[in-house]
Design a protein around this motif. Structure first.
Motif, PDB file in Angstrom:
ATOM      1  N   LYS A 242       1.146  -3.737   9.145  1.00 32.05           N
ATOM      2  CA  LYS A 242       2.868  -3.991   8.306  1.00 32.05           C
ATOM      3  C   LYS A 242       2.575  -3.193   7.063  1.00 32.05           C
ATOM      4  CE  LYS A 242       3.668  -7.654  10.818  1.00 32.05           C
ATOM      5  NZ  LYS A 242       4.303  -7.398  11.891  1.00 32.05           N
ATOM      6  N   THR A 243       1.657  -2.343   6.801  1.00 36.50           N
ATOM      7  CA  THR A 243       1.673  -1.797   5.669  1.00 36.50           C
ATOM      8  C   THR A 243       0.961  -0.029   5.980  1.00 36.50           C
ATOM      9  OG1 THR A 243      -0.573  -2.221   4.435  1.00 36.50           O
ATOM     10  CG2 THR A 243       1.430  -3.543   4.142  1.00 36.50           C
TER      11      THR A 243
ATOM     12  N   LYS B 270      -0.759   8.116   2.273  1.00 37.86           N
ATOM     13  CA  LYS B 270      -0.153   6.749   2.326  1.00 37.86           C
ATOM     14  C   LYS B 270       1.564   7.189   2.705  1.00 37.86           C
ATOM     15  CE  LYS B 270      -0.638   3.975  -0.698  1.00 37.86           C
ATOM     16  NZ  LYS B 270      -1.200   2.994  -1.583  1.00 37.86           N
ATOM     17  N   ASN B 271       1.887   7.682   1.720  1.00 36.45           N
ATOM     18  CA  ASN B 271       3.672   8.063   1.452  1.00 36.45           C
ATOM     19  C   ASN B 271       4.120   8.881   2.614  1.00 36.45           C
ATOM     20  OD1 ASN B 271       2.419  10.423   0.659  1.00 36.45           O
ATOM     21  ND2 ASN B 271       3.825  10.350  -1.381  1.00 36.45           N
ATOM     22  N   ASN B 272       3.070   9.314   3.641  1.00 37.88           N
ATOM     23  CA  ASN B 272       3.627  10.155   4.825  1.00 37.88           C
ATOM     24  C   ASN B 272       3.474   9.429   6.215  1.00 37.88           C
ATOM     25  OD1 ASN B 272       4.278  12.436   3.251  1.00 37.88           O
ATOM     26  ND2 ASN B 272       2.550  13.488   3.846  1.00 37.88           N
ATOM     27  N   ILE B 273       3.468   7.968   5.900  1.00 38.93           N
ATOM     28  CA  ILE B 273       3.385   7.122   7.044  1.00 38.93           C
ATOM     29  C   ILE B 273       4.716   6.304   7.004  1.00 38.93           C
ATOM     30  CG2 ILE B 273       2.100   4.983   8.104  1.00 38.93           C
ATOM     31  CD1 ILE B 273      -0.318   5.993   6.539  1.00 38.93           C
ATOM     32  N   ILE B 274       5.499   6.400   8.262  1.00 43.30           N
ATOM     33  CA  ILE B 274       6.656   5.635   8.522  1.00 43.30           C
ATOM     34  C   ILE B 274       6.390   4.637   9.556  1.00 43.30           C
ATOM     35  CG2 ILE B 274       9.088   5.796   9.469  1.00 43.30           C
ATOM     36  CD1 ILE B 274       8.768   8.851   8.910  1.00 43.30           C
ATOM     37  N   LEU B 275       6.329   3.390   9.115  1.00 45.49           N
ATOM     38  CA  LEU B 275       5.908   1.914   9.884  1.00 45.49           C
ATOM     39  C   LEU B 275       7.018   1.946  10.854  1.00 45.49           C
ATOM     40  CD1 LEU B 275       4.538  -0.070   6.988  1.00 45.49           C
ATOM     41  CD2 LEU B 275       3.082   1.157   8.794  1.00 45.49           C
ATOM     42  N   LYS B 276       8.173   2.024  10.728  1.00 45.92           N
ATOM     43  CA  LYS B 276       9.466   1.620  11.411  1.00 45.92           C
ATOM     44  C   LYS B 276      10.355   2.823  11.706  1.00 45.92           C
ATOM     45  CE  LYS B 276       8.934  -3.281  11.104  1.00 45.92           C
ATOM     46  NZ  LYS B 276       9.205  -4.395  10.812  1.00 45.92           N
TER      47      LYS B 276
ATOM     48  N   VAL C 174      -2.710   1.092   7.707  1.00 47.13           N
ATOM     49  CA  VAL C 174      -2.783   2.041   8.878  1.00 47.13           C
ATOM     50  C   VAL C 174      -3.752   3.057   8.414  1.00 47.13           C
ATOM     51  CG1 VAL C 174      -1.616   4.039   9.730  1.00 47.13           C
ATOM     52  CG2 VAL C 174      -0.482   1.615   9.409  1.00 47.13           C
ATOM     53  N   LEU C 175      -3.916   3.562   7.071  1.00 46.03           N
ATOM     54  CA  LEU C 175      -4.747   4.487   6.619  1.00 46.03           C
ATOM     55  C   LEU C 175      -6.152   3.863   6.624  1.00 46.03           C
ATOM     56  CD1 LEU C 175      -4.419   7.404   5.673  1.00 46.03           C
ATOM     57  CD2 LEU C 175      -4.188   6.479   3.321  1.00 46.03           C
ATOM     58  N   LYS C 176      -6.332   2.604   6.293  1.00 49.60           N
ATOM     59  CA  LYS C 176      -7.607   2.007   6.234  1.00 49.60           C
ATOM     60  C   LYS C 176      -8.182   2.101   7.816  1.00 49.60           C
ATOM     61  CE  LYS C 176     -10.155  -2.180   4.957  1.00 49.60           C
ATOM     62  NZ  LYS C 176     -10.065  -3.499   5.336  1.00 49.60           N
TER      63      LYS C 176
ATOM     64  N   ALA D  19       4.458   8.463  12.443  1.00 47.95           N
ATOM     65  CA  ALA D  19       5.522   7.667  12.546  1.00 47.95           C
ATOM     66  C   ALA D  19       5.565   6.726  13.759  1.00 47.95           C
ATOM     67  CB  ALA D  19       6.690   8.565  12.691  1.00 47.95           C
ATOM     68  N   MET D  20       5.930   5.567  13.456  1.00 44.71           N
ATOM     69  CA  MET D  20       5.435   4.661  14.659  1.00 44.71           C
ATOM     70  C   MET D  20       7.140   3.878  14.695  1.00 44.71           C
ATOM     71  SD  MET D  20       2.077   2.853  13.773  1.00 44.71           S
ATOM     72  CE  MET D  20       2.248   1.940  12.269  1.00 44.71           C
TER      73      MET D  20
END
Length: 153
Positions: free
Chosen positions: A139-140, A9-15, A144-146, A83-84
């Motif tokens: 948004k979170t 989860k902490n390796n996901i960049i939403l923006k 994304v992971l789910k 990253a998105m």
């Protein structure tokens, strides 16, 4: 390895804030170091491996997706980042479309077979256009992971 199994989860960049592929790779590496997935002393050599791979042939696979990746002796475990960027980043992709979803994959050299399988798994899950659009709306990092886990069942 499935994308959902290796992505934290902490390796996901939403923006992602980056405006080009080199800055995006840096942004992702900075977070990998911050999250202790890459030792700070190894960051430079990991980046060198990623840049060499990217310069040999763009990892922009089309459909607004890029999978910058490398194998290296500088990590002991697989590192996956996502990253998105809804605006899109020029990645010199095969279809010339801007990249909106980038998945960074760093695999220990001793696990080359896993590297190939993980790349295939990522390409498969990202081949679904409606799923990519759904991901970009989330948004979170948890959402994304789910969504990835549900998509890969």
């Amino acid at each position: 390895m499935l994308l959902a199994d290796g992505l934290k989860k902490n390796n996901i960049i939403l923006k992602a804030k980056s405006k080009d592929r080199w800055a995006l790779i840096d942004e992702m590496l900075d977070i990998a170091v911050k999250n202790k997935d890459i030792h700070p002393d190894k960051r430079k050599s990991v980046k060198k491996s990623l840049v060499e791979r990217e310069k040999s042939m763009s990892t922009g696979i089309g459909n607004s997706v890029a999978i910058p990746h490398c194998t290296t002796e500088d990590v002991s475990e697989v590192v996956i980042m996502l990253a998105m960027n809804s605006d899109g980043i020029d990645f010199d992709a095969v279809d010339n479309a801007p990249v909106r979803i980038a998945i960074l994959l760093i695999v220990p050299k001793s696990r080359f077979a896993q590297h190939i399988k993980t790349l295939a798994s990522i390409a498969k899950v990202m081949s679904d256009g409606s799923f990519r659009e759904e991901l970009l709306k989330l948004k979170t990092a948890s959402a994304v992971l789910k969504a990835l886990k549900e998509q890969q069942q």
